[in-house]
Design an enzyme around this catalytic site. Structure first.
Site, PDB file in Angstrom:
ATOM      1  N   TYR A   1      68.303 108.616  63.197  1.00 16.60           N
ATOM      2  CA  TYR A   1      68.983 108.676  64.489  1.00 16.60           C
ATOM      3  C   TYR A   1      68.212 109.619  65.403  1.00 16.60           C
ATOM      4  O   TYR A   1      67.875 110.739  65.003  1.00 16.60           O
ATOM      5  CB  TYR A   1      70.414 109.188  64.289  1.00 16.60           C
TER       6      TYR A   1
ATOM      7  N   ASP B   1      61.194 114.255  64.610  1.00 17.59           N
ATOM      8  CA  ASP B   1      62.500 114.617  65.165  1.00 17.59           C
ATOM      9  C   ASP B   1      63.099 115.691  64.268  1.00 17.59           C
ATOM     10  O   ASP B   1      63.659 115.411  63.210  1.00 17.59           O
ATOM     11  CB  ASP B   1      63.407 113.380  65.226  1.00 17.59           C
TER      12      ASP B   1
ATOM     13  N   LYS C   1      70.119 121.418  68.455  1.00 16.33           N
ATOM     14  CA  LYS C   1      71.095 122.069  67.575  1.00 16.33           C
ATOM     15  C   LYS C   1      70.841 123.583  67.430  1.00 16.33           C
ATOM     16  O   LYS C   1      71.189 124.333  68.317  1.00 16.33           O
ATOM     17  CB  LYS C   1      71.139 121.351  66.231  1.00 16.33           C
TER      18      LYS C   1
END
Ligand code: PMP
Length: 436
Positions: free
Chosen positions: A143, A239, A267
């Site tokens: 994702y 990522d 994050k």
């Protein structure tokens, strides 16, 4: 079980699609209704009805210090007193960029953005602009945020809701997206690069897949991507939105010794505020506006509160902090493995450094097909048994557990004990129907 949110839940559904600001929060995959959070305290969440939960979600990995860490709160309060956004340069943006570049060797320059999705979208445009090539290679189950071109066979909420991608993405938008299996063997990767290599702008990958449960890269997978990217002139984009500052100061790239051209961060680096980043080789980053022709911008980019939080978090993260996190992760993973060993549904507890995953499957999961074939009903039963015992794990089988520096042996014990109880009682028999 509703955490006292029922009234809020009906109000939420009246004015917010599905009642939530992001789909997985709605508990659709596990049944029941979500609790509403009143506040977070370290390893815990307190719901609006006063219920306390041990929290292994930790804002999906954003809160590595635990909730409401005093250093972060103080930094944000001090920053807020000076104004919340200016749309003009600040010293803290420079300091955070310096802190990132100093810690992640492959990052010479970094552009701050507000979400991982934005970081991925920027990397895609930058890779296409820098190479003059159209195609992207991604891996099933990875994702990268809800970027149109990258939703095909994405994990996380796309997997949770069983969607192949998304409505509203025209075929033309994904015509240049090639999807291969995560951990694909050399023969498949050779074929993919033979067919598409000359047109590939970028290969995007989660170095540790953390949106289909937790799936480690098999030996040679990441190295093989680096080598093929070099051979074919494609950029390697790691990522690290989840793994960055989570698997160590240099993220998964430090742990696995692979040097990407571009890195996505999010994050942890924002300390629980909306901040993410795309960084990498100076020559590539020089393609971004205003130095280069690839346009990218953001009203709230480099936000004063978010940069203050990010700097406060990075200041706490040293080798000792990662050792503590890993000790917590080992204890949690070992405890869960023992607790679930005798369950009627086989469980795989995976751990990569400081991350832990629980998947109900007969064998260790290596790719998206195996993740999707896992027993999501058993996961839902485990989820609800834990919730009833005051422990909150992700309300979807395709996510990860996020130990923080605030978790102690007592939170692990509560989690492991509840898991042992439900394993003994039987996971297969549990029904979702009573959960609405
Ligand atoms: N990449 C990865 C690996 C992620 O896990 C996520 C979010 N879970 C994103 C990108 C998107 O980040 P955001 O939700 O901040 O847009």
């Amino acid at each position: 079980m509703s955490g006292g949110g029922s009234d809020l839940w009906s109000r939420a559904r009246a004015v917010i699609p599905g009642g939530v600001s992001s789909p997985v929060r709605a508990f659709r995959a596990v049944g029941g209704e979500p609790f509403f959070v009143a506040r977070g305290e370290g390893a815990h969440l307190v719901a609006t009805d006063g219920s306390r939960y041990v929290d292994w979600v930790q804002s999906w990995g954003a809160s590595i210090l635990g909730h409401a860490h005093p250093a972060v709160i103080e930094a944000v309060q001090r920053a807020a007193a000076d104004g919340t956004s200016y749309g003009a340069p600040t010293a803290r943006e420079v300091e955070l960029a310096e802190a990132i570049c100093a810690r992640v060797p492959s990052v010479d320059k970094v552009r701050l953005v507000s979400s991982g999705t934005e970081a991925a979208a920027t990397a895609v445009r930058l890779a296409r602009g820098a190479t003059g090539r159209p195609k992207l290679l991604k891996f099933a189950g990875c994702y990268h945020g809800h970027v149109d071109a990258l939703l095909a066979e994405a994990g996380s909420g796309v997997a949770t809701l069983g969607l192949p991608g998304s409505a509203g993405v025209p075929a033309a938008t994904v015509a240049d997206t090639v999807v291969a299996p995560y951990n694909a063997p050399a023969s498949i990767l050779d074929d993919v690069f033979a067919n598409h290599g000359a047109e590939l702008a970028a290969v995007l990958v989660e170095p540790v897949a953390a949106n289909m449960g937790l799936v480690a890269p098999v030996d040679g997978f990441l190295d093989g991507l680096r080598r093929r990217c070099d051979e074919h002139g494609a950029l390697l984009v790691l990522d690290e939105v989840i793994t960055g500052f989570r698997l160590g100061l240099a993220g998964a790239q430090g742990r696995f010794g692979v040097r990407p051209d571009l890195t996505l961060l999010g994050k942890v680096v924002g300390g629980g505020l909306p901040l993410a980043a795309v960084g990498g080789r100076a020559d590539l980053m020089g393609e971004l506006a205003p130095d280069g022709p690839v346009y990218q911008a953001g009203t709230l980019s480099g936000n004063p509160l978010a940069t203050a939080a990010g700097l406060a978090v990075l200041a706490q993260l040293d080798d000792a902090a990662f050792e503590t996190l890993e000790t917590t992760a080992v204890a949690l993973a070992d405890g869960l493995r023992d607790a679930l060993a005798g369950a009627d549904v086989p469980a795989q507890v995976t751990r990569v450094g400081t991350l832990v995953g629980v998947t109900f499957a007969p064998e260790v999961v290596r790719d998206y097909d195996a993740a999707q074939a896992s027993d999501t009903t058993a996961y839902a039963a485990w989820f609800h048994a834990l919730l009833d015992a005051g422990v909150f794990v992700a309300p979807s089988a395709f996510e990860t557990l996020f130990p923080s520096l605030a978790h102690t042996p007592s939170e692990i014990e509560r989690t492991v004990d509840a898991s042992a109880r439900v394993a003994a009682a039987g996971l297969a028999a549990a029904s979702l129907s009573s959960r609405g």
